[in-house]
Structure formats: structure tokens, C-alpha cells
Design a protein around this motif. Structure first.
Motif, PDB file in Angstrom:
ATOM      1  N   GLY A   1      69.991  41.867  30.288  1.00 40.74           N
ATOM      2  CA  GLY A   1      69.009  42.186  31.318  1.00 40.74           C
ATOM      3  C   GLY A   1      68.232  40.988  31.809  1.00 40.74           C
ATOM      4  N   GLY A   2      68.778  39.786  31.622  1.00 38.82           N
ATOM      5  CA  GLY A   2      68.086  38.565  32.005  1.00 38.82           C
ATOM      6  C   GLY A   2      68.244  38.204  33.466  1.00 38.82           C
ATOM      7  N   MET A   3      68.082  36.929  33.774  1.00 37.95           N
ATOM      8  CA  MET A   3      67.893  36.503  35.152  1.00 37.95           C
ATOM      9  C   MET A   3      69.137  36.612  36.031  1.00 37.95           C
ATOM     10  SD  MET A   3      67.598  32.382  34.686  1.00 37.95           S
ATOM     11  CE  MET A   3      68.977  31.371  34.164  1.00 37.95           C
ATOM     12  N   LEU A   4      70.335  36.713  35.448  1.00 36.22           N
ATOM     13  CA  LEU A   4      71.540  36.835  36.261  1.00 36.22           C
ATOM     14  C   LEU A   4      72.027  38.276  36.390  1.00 36.22           C
ATOM     15  CD1 LEU A   4      73.596  33.746  34.980  1.00 36.22           C
ATOM     16  CD2 LEU A   4      71.959  33.861  36.875  1.00 36.22           C
ATOM     17  N   ALA A   5      71.382  39.190  35.695  1.00 35.67           N
ATOM     18  CA  ALA A   5      71.775  40.593  35.722  1.00 35.67           C
ATOM     19  C   ALA A   5      71.201  41.286  36.968  1.00 35.67           C
ATOM     20  CB  ALA A   5      71.299  41.288  34.450  1.00 35.67           C
ATOM     21  N   ASP A   6      71.492  42.556  37.109  1.00 36.75           N
ATOM     22  CA  ASP A   6      70.948  43.337  38.227  1.00 36.75           C
ATOM     23  C   ASP A   6      69.424  43.222  38.256  1.00 36.75           C
ATOM     24  OD1 ASP A   6      73.530  44.089  38.678  1.00 36.75           O
ATOM     25  OD2 ASP A   6      73.291  46.161  38.010  1.00 36.75           O
TER      26      ASP A   6
ATOM     27  N   GLY B   1      67.848  40.505  38.969  1.00 35.68           N
ATOM     28  CA  GLY B   1      67.457  39.137  38.647  1.00 35.68           C
ATOM     29  C   GLY B   1      67.418  38.253  39.878  1.00 35.68           C
ATOM     30  N   ILE B   2      67.786  37.007  39.724  1.00 28.84           N
ATOM     31  CA  ILE B   2      67.638  36.043  40.818  1.00 28.84           C
ATOM     32  C   ILE B   2      68.589  36.311  41.981  1.00 28.84           C
ATOM     33  CG2 ILE B   2      66.762  34.264  39.272  1.00 28.84           C
ATOM     34  CD1 ILE B   2      69.506  32.951  39.343  1.00 28.84           C
ATOM     35  N   PHE B   3      69.643  37.100  41.752  1.00 27.01           N
ATOM     36  CA  PHE B   3      70.577  37.420  42.835  1.00 27.01           C
ATOM     37  C   PHE B   3      70.298  38.773  43.473  1.00 27.01           C
ATOM     38  CE2 PHE B   3      73.145  34.459  40.191  1.00 27.01           C
ATOM     39  CZ  PHE B   3      73.225  33.442  41.134  1.00 27.01           C
ATOM     40  N   GLY B   4      69.139  39.351  43.154  1.00 25.05           N
ATOM     41  CA  GLY B   4      68.756  40.605  43.779  1.00 25.05           C
ATOM     42  C   GLY B   4      69.248  41.817  43.021  1.00 25.05           C
ATOM     43  N   GLU B   5      69.371  42.911  43.727  1.00 24.63           N
ATOM     44  CA  GLU B   5      69.702  44.193  43.089  1.00 24.63           C
ATOM     45  C   GLU B   5      71.055  44.154  42.394  1.00 24.63           C
ATOM     46  OE1 GLU B   5      70.314  48.893  44.370  1.00 24.63           O
ATOM     47  OE2 GLU B   5      69.391  47.470  45.763  1.00 24.63           O
ATOM     48  N   THR B   6      72.021  43.467  42.985  1.00 24.96           N
ATOM     49  CA  THR B   6      73.357  43.371  42.393  1.00 24.96           C
ATOM     50  C   THR B   6      73.534  42.001  41.766  1.00 24.96           C
ATOM     51  OG1 THR B   6      74.267  44.883  44.053  1.00 24.96           O
ATOM     52  CG2 THR B   6      75.830  43.543  42.813  1.00 24.96           C
ATOM     53  N   GLY B   7      73.489  41.982  40.443  1.00 26.92           N
ATOM     54  CA  GLY B   7      73.661  40.730  39.722  1.00 26.92           C
ATOM     55  C   GLY B   7      75.121  40.430  39.452  1.00 26.92           C
ATOM     56  N   VAL B   8      75.359  39.494  38.561  1.00 23.27           N
ATOM     57  CA  VAL B   8      76.725  39.078  38.263  1.00 23.27           C
ATOM     58  C   VAL B   8      77.465  40.192  37.532  1.00 23.27           C
ATOM     59  CG1 VAL B   8      76.143  38.039  36.020  1.00 23.27           C
ATOM     60  CG2 VAL B   8      78.113  37.196  37.309  1.00 23.27           C
TER      61      VAL B   8
ATOM     62  N   MET C   1      87.834  36.614  40.876  1.00 18.74           N
ATOM     63  CA  MET C   1      88.638  37.729  41.373  1.00 18.74           C
ATOM     64  C   MET C   1      87.835  39.027  41.465  1.00 18.74           C
ATOM     65  SD  MET C   1      91.441  36.488  42.292  1.00 18.74           S
ATOM     66  CE  MET C   1      92.365  37.999  42.631  1.00 18.74           C
ATOM     67  N   ILE C   2      86.785  39.142  40.685  1.00 16.68           N
ATOM     68  CA  ILE C   2      85.906  40.319  40.793  1.00 16.68           C
ATOM     69  C   ILE C   2      85.327  40.403  42.195  1.00 16.68           C
ATOM     70  CG2 ILE C   2      83.747  41.344  39.977  1.00 16.68           C
ATOM     71  CD1 ILE C   2      84.358  40.105  37.226  1.00 16.68           C
ATOM     72  N   ALA C   3      84.871  39.272  42.714  1.00 17.96           N
ATOM     73  CA  ALA C   3      84.345  39.246  44.084  1.00 17.96           C
ATOM     74  C   ALA C   3      85.467  39.449  45.094  1.00 17.96           C
ATOM     75  CB  ALA C   3      83.622  37.931  44.345  1.00 17.96           C
ATOM     76  N   ALA C   4      86.636  38.859  44.832  1.00 17.72           N
ATOM     77  CA  ALA C   4      87.762  38.981  45.756  1.00 17.72           C
ATOM     78  C   ALA C   4      88.194  40.434  45.923  1.00 17.72           C
ATOM     79  CB  ALA C   4      88.929  38.133  45.269  1.00 17.72           C
ATOM     80  N   PHE C   5      88.082  41.219  44.860  1.00 21.76           N
ATOM     81  CA  PHE C   5      88.450  42.634  44.923  1.00 21.76           C
ATOM     82  C   PHE C   5      87.278  43.531  45.317  1.00 21.76           C
ATOM     83  CE2 PHE C   5      91.880  41.386  41.771  1.00 21.76           C
ATOM     84  CZ  PHE C   5      92.902  41.474  42.712  1.00 21.76           C
ATOM     85  N   GLY C   6      86.135  42.941  45.634  1.00 26.53           N
ATOM     86  CA  GLY C   6      84.999  43.703  46.129  1.00 26.53           C
ATOM     87  C   GLY C   6      84.176  44.395  45.078  1.00 26.53           C
ATOM     88  N   ALA C   7      84.372  44.044  43.800  1.00 31.28           N
ATOM     89  CA  ALA C   7      83.608  44.690  42.732  1.00 31.28           C
ATOM     90  C   ALA C   7      82.309  43.964  42.416  1.00 31.28           C
ATOM     91  CB  ALA C   7      84.461  44.789  41.468  1.00 31.28           C
ATOM     92  N   GLY C   8      82.106  42.809  43.017  1.00 29.54           N
ATOM     93  CA  GLY C   8      80.878  42.044  42.841  1.00 29.54           C
ATOM     94  C   GLY C   8      80.638  41.207  44.077  1.00 29.54           C
ATOM     95  N   THR C   9      79.457  40.633  44.180  1.00 25.75           N
ATOM     96  CA  THR C   9      79.146  39.813  45.355  1.00 25.75           C
ATOM     97  C   THR C   9      79.577  38.370  45.113  1.00 25.75           C
ATOM     98  OG1 THR C   9      76.921  39.154  44.636  1.00 25.75           O
ATOM     99  CG2 THR C   9      77.145  41.282  45.767  1.00 25.75           C
ATOM    100  N   TRP C  10      79.985  37.694  46.178  1.00 23.10           N
ATOM    101  CA  TRP C  10      80.369  36.302  46.062  1.00 23.10           C
ATOM    102  C   TRP C  10      79.196  35.440  45.604  1.00 23.10           C
ATOM    103  CZ3 TRP C  10      85.147  34.506  45.921  1.00 23.10           C
ATOM    104  CH2 TRP C  10      86.171  35.260  46.502  1.00 23.10           C
ATOM    105  N   THR C  11      78.013  35.760  46.110  1.00 25.70           N
ATOM    106  CA  THR C  11      76.841  34.962  45.752  1.00 25.70           C
ATOM    107  C   THR C  11      76.558  35.024  44.263  1.00 25.70           C
ATOM    108  OG1 THR C  11      75.850  35.342  47.927  1.00 25.70           O
ATOM    109  CG2 THR C  11      74.382  34.634  46.146  1.00 25.70           C
TER     110      THR C  11
ATOM    111  N   GLN D   1      78.643  36.022  41.785  1.00 24.23           N
ATOM    112  CA  GLN D   1      79.741  35.538  40.945  1.00 24.23           C
ATOM    113  C   GLN D   1      79.790  34.012  40.932  1.00 24.23           C
ATOM    114  OE1 GLN D   1      79.907  38.913  39.846  1.00 24.23           O
ATOM    115  NE2 GLN D   1      81.760  37.952  39.075  1.00 24.23           N
ATOM    116  N   LEU D   2      79.793  33.407  42.125  1.00 30.29           N
ATOM    117  CA  LEU D   2      79.878  31.952  42.194  1.00 30.29           C
ATOM    118  C   LEU D   2      78.586  31.288  41.720  1.00 30.29           C
ATOM    119  CD1 LEU D   2      81.750  31.473  45.596  1.00 30.29           C
ATOM    120  CD2 LEU D   2      82.707  31.444  43.279  1.00 30.29           C
ATOM    121  N   GLY D   3      77.458  31.880  42.079  1.00 28.10           N
ATOM    122  CA  GLY D   3      76.176  31.324  41.658  1.00 28.10           C
ATOM    123  C   GLY D   3      76.017  31.330  40.150  1.00 28.10           C
ATOM    124  N   SER D   4      76.442  32.409  39.518  1.00 32.25           N
ATOM    125  CA  SER D   4      76.336  32.494  38.058  1.00 32.25           C
ATOM    126  C   SER D   4      77.273  31.505  37.379  1.00 32.25           C
ATOM    127  CB  SER D   4      76.641  33.921  37.597  1.00 32.25           C
ATOM    128  OG  SER D   4      75.671  34.824  38.089  1.00 32.25           O
TER     129      SER D   4
END
Length: 393
Positions: free
Chosen positions: A147-152, A154-161, A328-338, A340-343
Motif C-alpha cells: 500500500g505504499g507510494m507506487l500502489a493504487d 500513490g504517486i501515480f494516482g488512483e491506478t498504481g503499478v 506487457m501488462i501495459a501493452a495488454f491494457g491491464a495497467g497504465t503506461w505511466t 508501469q514504466l514510472g515504477s
């Protein structure tokens, strides 16, 4: 508490421990010279013991405590303070969750062993591994799974890594630490001796494959369809990675090797790990198929082009595989590019800084590399006083 969930997680805990002991130990041990196989076993076994104690004392609290600020979990659960048989994490007894996560804390620093075999001092291995788990691995766990800063939120907003079972937490951190250690250590005196026992390598890889069902399937933290899907896609990716690695070897060299085949298995497993809770069988087939080619070429790049003696290709297989699966998680639309790559970038930078710092500190306390004569004669007898094989007996 849910009895079925609890039973599955206790089973998964045993499966993940099987990955390190004896799976990883056999896989790595078979790849080195016969005179160093016991040192590899010693590293894996001793790391498992040390990480277990440190996870109990400090690691679990740092990773899953209720610290503020999103950077670490604090010290409120040192020595499992406040955790009883009746404490719950979701539908699980918290003590079962603790034990399951402990096996992840064991295998992550154990993966790094592959980068420094045959030339590192045992004291340095123990000191570095313990500090690295507490100062690098445990905080990253908190950022993503605690539940830290990279999770939902956190710093990437509602949808974390999105990292289902450790593409970033386990494989990126271990891969980067491995290649940094390899650079600081320098190459072995003899880099061209073939694996002393491809049979042990295959047996170890097979145990890793079986144990990975607990690694990925257990990360669902429930006995349900999600766990079943995670196990299924894990298996498909492993099979596909094995076949494409062997096929690419045949195309390039005219022969497919057993060591290559099973290394492709590990590439497929590492690559599907972060995505195993977010993709289906067809996506897993693609991920595994690409991983067998991608990770093999990463071996060539690191070993032959960059001239880095990451001895058993930890970065090329685990690091590159875990990073690829996370993307690939972002490529398949299951996560955001920001996210995934940011983390990947944040954890990569943090791991690099902490690893370099720990190497500089630890080598001031204990020698990092064994003497040249010990390296030539082998670590087993010189450091541990034992031989793996005694044909005279």
C-alpha cells in the motif's frame, strides 16, 4: 478466515520455498565447475536461513507495517509484534501471509547468487544479502504490495503499478543488483569451463517450474479462479519460452542444448510473473514465446558485447524477463503506461543506489573477492572444507 484460502497459501508457501531449496540451488549448482558446487549450495541455503530470521525480526514490518508516508512500513511489527494466530490479512491468518511473503524474501537475494559464483567470499555474501533484503527489497515490497507510494492511490494516482507476483519487486531488483555486483567483482579467471552437470541444472529448473505455481498462483491470496488462471498462464509461458529458446539455439548454432531449453523455461516463468494475474492463455503464449528469444539475446549482449561476467545470466533472464513482463501488462491494457514504466524507473534507480552503496560499505568490512589461488583451486575445499564429489571413496 477462509479455510480453503488458508490451505492453499500454506501449500503455496511450501512450493515457493521449494524454488530456492532445492530448486535454485540445483539449477545454479549444476552450472558451475564441480569444485564450486558446494559453495553455491552453501550460499543458497545460508541465505534462506538468514533471510528467514531477518524477515521475522525486521523485514516483515518494513514491508507490511503501517508506517506513514508510503516509503516504508515502519517498525510496529518488529518480531511479529501484535501478530497472533487470530490476526487476519484479508481472508488469511496473518501468520500464513507472513510465511508466504517470507519465501519471497528468501528467493530474491538468492537469485543474485548466480552473478557472483566461483569468486566471492562467503562473509561478503551473508553481510550484503542481509542488508540488501532489509534496505532494498523490503521497502520496494512496501511501495508496491504494502500500500505504499507506487500502489493504487500513490504517486501515480488512483491506478498504481500492476505487479502481480514480482516482476519489479523480485526480478528487476535481483537482476540489477546482480549485474552491479558482477561489475564490481570483475570477471572470473576462467570463464569458459562448461557446466559440470547439466542434469542437475534440468532437475533444478523442473523444481523451479513446479514451485512457480505457488509463486504466481499463491499471489492471488485465495483459492479461486484467479489462482487457477495464474497457474495456467504460468505453465503456458514456461513451455513457450523453453521451445523458442531451443529453436533459436538450433537456428543460430545448429544444436539445441538441454541447458538452453531449461534456461528458456526460467525466462518464460520470469516474464509471466508480473502479468500472471492480469492476462489469459493467449497473452501468456505470446509473452513466453518472445521471452525465449529476448532473454537469449540479452545473454549475448551482456556476456559477449558488454563483457560483463554475470556468471549465470541473472540480469539477462530474470531482470530482462521481469521488466519485459511488467511492460506487457501495459501493452495488454491491464495497467497504465505511466505507472508501469514510472515504477520500473523509480525502483531501478533506487535499487542501483542502494546496491552500490552497500557494496562500498560491505567491502570495507569484509573482503569481497577470494584470493586468486582459492578461485583457481575452487571454493568448496578452500572455503568450506568439503568436496562435492570424492571418487576415491
Amino acid at each position: 478466515m477462509n479455510g480453503a484460502d488458508t490451505a492453499w497459501i500454506m501449500t503455496a508457501t511450501a512450493l515457493v520455498l521449494l524454488m530456492t531449496l532445492p530448486g535454485l540451488a540445483l539449477f545454479y549448482g549444476g552450472l558451475v565447475r564441480a569444485r564450486n558446487v558446494l559453495s553455491v549450495f552453501m550460499h543458497c541455503y545460508a541465505i534462506a536461513c538468514l533471510m528467514s530470521v531477518l524477515w521475522f525480526l525486521l523485514g516483515y514490518s518494513i514491508a507490511f507495517g503501517e508506517g506513514s508516508g508510503g516509503f516504508w512500513g515502519g517498525l510496529g511489527k518488529i518480531g511479529l509484534e501484535g501478530v497472533t494466530a487470530d490476526s487476519l490479512t484479508g481472508t488469511l491468518p496473518e501468520i500464513a501471509f507472513f510465511a508466504f511473503q517470507m519465501t519471497f524474501a528468501i528467493i530474491t537475494p538468492a537469485l543474485i547468487v548466480g552473478a557472483y559464483v566461483e569468486r566471492i567470499s562467503f562473509g561478503f555474501v551473508m553481510l550484503f544479502s542481509g542488508l540488501w533484503m532489509l534496505l532494498c527489497y523490503a521497502p520496494v515490497v512496501h511501495w508496491i504490495w504494502g500500500g505504499g507510494m507506487l500502489a493504487d492511490g500513490g504517486i501515480f494516482g488512483e491506478t498504481g503499478v500492476r505487479d502481480f507476483a514480482g516482476g519489479i519487486v523480485v526480478h528487476e531488483t535481483a537482476g540489477l543488483a546482480a549485474i552491479i555486483l558482477a561489475i564490481f567483482l570483475g570477471a572470473r579467471k576462467n570463464q569458459h569451463t562448461p557446466p559440470h552437470s547439466p542434469g542437475l541444472v534440468m532437475i533444478g529448473a523442473a523444481m523451479l517450474w513446479v514451485g512457480w505455481f505457488g509463486f504466481n498462483g499463491g499471489s492471488q491470496l485465495a483459492a479461486d479462479g484467479g489462482a487457477a488462471m495464474a497457474i495456467t498462464v504460468t505453465h503456458i509461458s514456461a513451455a513457450a519460452g523453453s521451445l523458442t529458446w531451443a529453436l533459436w539455439e538450433r537456428i543460430k548454432f545448429g544444436k539445441s542444448s538441454l541447458v538452453g531449453l531449461v534456461t528458456g523455461t526460467i525466462a518464460g516463468l520470469a516474464s509471466i510473473t508480473p502479468a500472471s494475474g492480469f492476462v489469459g492463455p493467449w497473452e501468456a503464449l505470446l509473452i513466453g514465446s518472445v521471452a525465449g528469444l529476448l532473454c537469449q539475446e540479452a545473454v549475448v549482449l551482456i556476456r559477449n558485447k558488454a563483457k560483463i561476467d554475470d556468471t549465470l545470466d541473472v540480469m539477462a533472464v530474470h531482470g530482462v524477463g521481469g521488466i519485459f513482463g511488467t511492460i506487457m501488462i501495459a501493452a495488454f491494457g491491464a495497467g497504465t503506461w505511466t505507472a508501469q514504466l514510472g515504477s520500473l524507473a523509480i525502483v531501478g534507480a533506487y535499487t542501483t543506489i542502494v546496491t552500490v552503496g552497500l557494496i562500498l560499505v560491505c567491502r570495507m568490512i569484509t573482503p569481497m573477492r577470494v584470493d586468486e589461488d582459492i578461485e583457481v583451486s575452487g571454493l568448496d575445499l578452500a572455503v568450506h572444507g568439503e568436496r562435492a564429489y570424492d571418487i576415491s571413496s
